[in-house]
Design an enzyme around this catalytic site. Structure first.
Site, PDB file in Angstrom:
ATOM      1  N   SER A 151       0.833  -1.201   0.000  1.00  0.00           N
ATOM      2  CA  SER A 151       0.000   0.000   0.000  1.00  0.00           C
ATOM      3  C   SER A 151       0.874   1.261   0.000  1.00  0.00           C
ATOM      4  O   SER A 151       1.651   1.467  -0.925  1.00  0.00           O
ATOM      5  CB  SER A 151      -0.965  -0.042   1.187  1.00  0.00           C
ATOM      6  OG  SER A 151      -1.987   0.914   1.025  1.00  0.00           O
ATOM      7  N   ASP A 281      -9.644  -5.902  -4.269  1.00  0.00           N
ATOM      8  CA  ASP A 281      -9.165  -4.715  -3.543  1.00  0.00           C
ATOM      9  C   ASP A 281     -10.162  -3.569  -3.724  1.00  0.00           C
ATOM     10  O   ASP A 281     -10.449  -3.148  -4.837  1.00  0.00           O
ATOM     11  CB  ASP A 281      -7.790  -4.306  -4.083  1.00  0.00           C
ATOM     12  CG  ASP A 281      -7.083  -3.296  -3.191  1.00  0.00           C
ATOM     13  OD1 ASP A 281      -7.764  -2.556  -2.449  1.00  0.00           O
ATOM     14  OD2 ASP A 281      -5.840  -3.240  -3.242  1.00  0.00           O
ATOM     15  N   HIS A 309      -7.532  -5.711  -0.131  1.00  0.00           N
ATOM     16  CA  HIS A 309      -6.350  -4.852  -0.018  1.00  0.00           C
ATOM     17  C   HIS A 309      -5.352  -5.363   1.014  1.00  0.00           C
ATOM     18  O   HIS A 309      -4.148  -5.214   0.854  1.00  0.00           O
ATOM     19  CB  HIS A 309      -6.793  -3.433   0.347  1.00  0.00           C
ATOM     20  CG  HIS A 309      -5.703  -2.414   0.306  1.00  0.00           C
ATOM     21  ND1 HIS A 309      -5.069  -2.042  -0.868  1.00  0.00           N
ATOM     22  CD2 HIS A 309      -5.113  -1.691   1.294  1.00  0.00           C
ATOM     23  CE1 HIS A 309      -4.147  -1.128  -0.607  1.00  0.00           C
ATOM     24  NE2 HIS A 309      -4.150  -0.905   0.696  1.00  0.00           N
TER      25      HIS A 309
END
Length: 341
Positions: A151, A281, A309
């Site tokens: 991320s 995601d 995610h």
């Protein structure tokens, strides 16, 4: 009653009391101080997995990190966590990595035990500079290492690989932000609402109630975890004192210098690249994987079914296996290239 019976009764009472005390302490902790239990949980798993926590100081700036193993002929692995995470984010994945590997998990700038300074350090370029400072301080770049980021950490990792190519032998990006993904996600819609409200609405990634904490888990993971209310409260208690800091970081990473930093640096990445992404995601759309692959030749894509995610939390075993396969494959290719030359 015979003396022997009295002694036996006393032993039973003592044994029951001995067992009751830790059980009562645990129940009281669970009900009254769930945040303390969460910290004990992380301590226990670090200890179980053989990780040690250390700090590294550079000109008054302190980095907190955990590590396992020692550098050898294999590449070391540096792991960069996501927004509002910490070095222990990686514990579930480390469980499935061989103990002989040299692993380093650092708290990102301002997070957990790493120094908080000013917002310049929280932008993606600022974080890249600080992580390079850490790498040089602990001399991790004595030889090229494998870099992993998820991320926000994926955004930082990609830009790092572009800015300091000699440090890197290979790189794994897990659901990285920082790319212009063609398809919108649920979080993109939240972000648009936030911008229209001039950021007066609550940020979904910075929960302030147990209900919002649960909503954040639903947003970040496709797998539905049943989390007891007390644990949600404990997680919230751990995070809440840092919410102002998280807001500062959030504003920086969606700012002009950071929002598409990875996209702007993709053409400069020369190290072999692996991208792992959850197909479901809802924070950063999986269509970003094709965007990266189009710019970086030979990029390996590993797209995970029924995964959101939070890849490291949802698919730790599979993710560890994919990273290990990629690292070994690149090591073998380098070995073959040396023999042929």
């Amino acid at each position: 009653m015979m003396a022997a019976d009295v002694d036996m009764l006393n032993l039973v009472v003592i044994a029951a009391a001995t067992l009751a005390v830790p059980i009562l302490v645990f129940m009281a902790s669970f009900l009254l101080w769930p945040s303390a239990l969460i910290k004990v949980y992380y301590w226990y798993w670090r200890r179980t997995l053989g990780l040690k926590v250390r700090s590294a100081d550079c000109a008054g700036y302190r980095f907190s990190f955990s590590y396992r193993g020692k550098p050898d002929f294999r590449p070391s692995i540096l792991m960069l966590h996501s927004f509002s995470g910490h070095k222990d984010t990686w514990l579930s994945l480390i469980k499935y990595l061989p103990k002989h590997l040299h692993l380093v998990c650092v708290d990102m700038p301002g997070h957990e035990g790493t120094t908080r300074t000013n917002t310049e350090d929280y932008s993606i370029p600022g974080q890249v500079k600080r992580i390079h400072q850490f790498v040089e301080t602990v001399r991790l770049n004595r030889k090229p290492f494998h870099l992993v980021g998820t991320s926000m950490g994926g955004n930082v990792a990609g830009v790092y690989a572009a800015c300091y190519p000699s440090d890197i032998c290979s790189i794994t990006l897990i659901c990285p932000d920082g790319v212009r993904h063609p398809c919108e996600t649920k979080f993109d819609n939240h972000l648009q609402d936030l911008e229209q409200s001039n950021f007066t609405l609550n940020i979904p990634l910075i929960p302030t109630t147990p209900e919002e904490m649960e909503d954040m888990f639903r947003l970040c993971s496709h797998v539905r975890f049943r989390i007891p209310q007390q644990i949600l409260q404990g997680l919230l208690d751990v995070r809440q004192p840092h919410n102002t800091f998280y807001q500062d970081v959030f504003m920086e990473i969606i700012g002009e210098k950071s929002r598409f930093a990875l996209q702007d640096h993709l053409h400069l990445i020369t190290a072999p690249l692996q991208v792992i992404w959850g197909k479901q995601d809802q924070v950063v759309d999986v269509s970003g994987a094709a965007v990266i692959a189009e710019v970086v030749p030979g990029c390996r894509l590993d797209l995970l079914e029924n995964c959101g995610h939070s890849v490291v939390m949802e698919r730790p075993c599979r993710t560890a296996k994919l990273i290990l396969e990629f690292v070994i494959d690149q090591q073998e290719k380098r070995g073959s290239a040396k023999k042929s030359s």
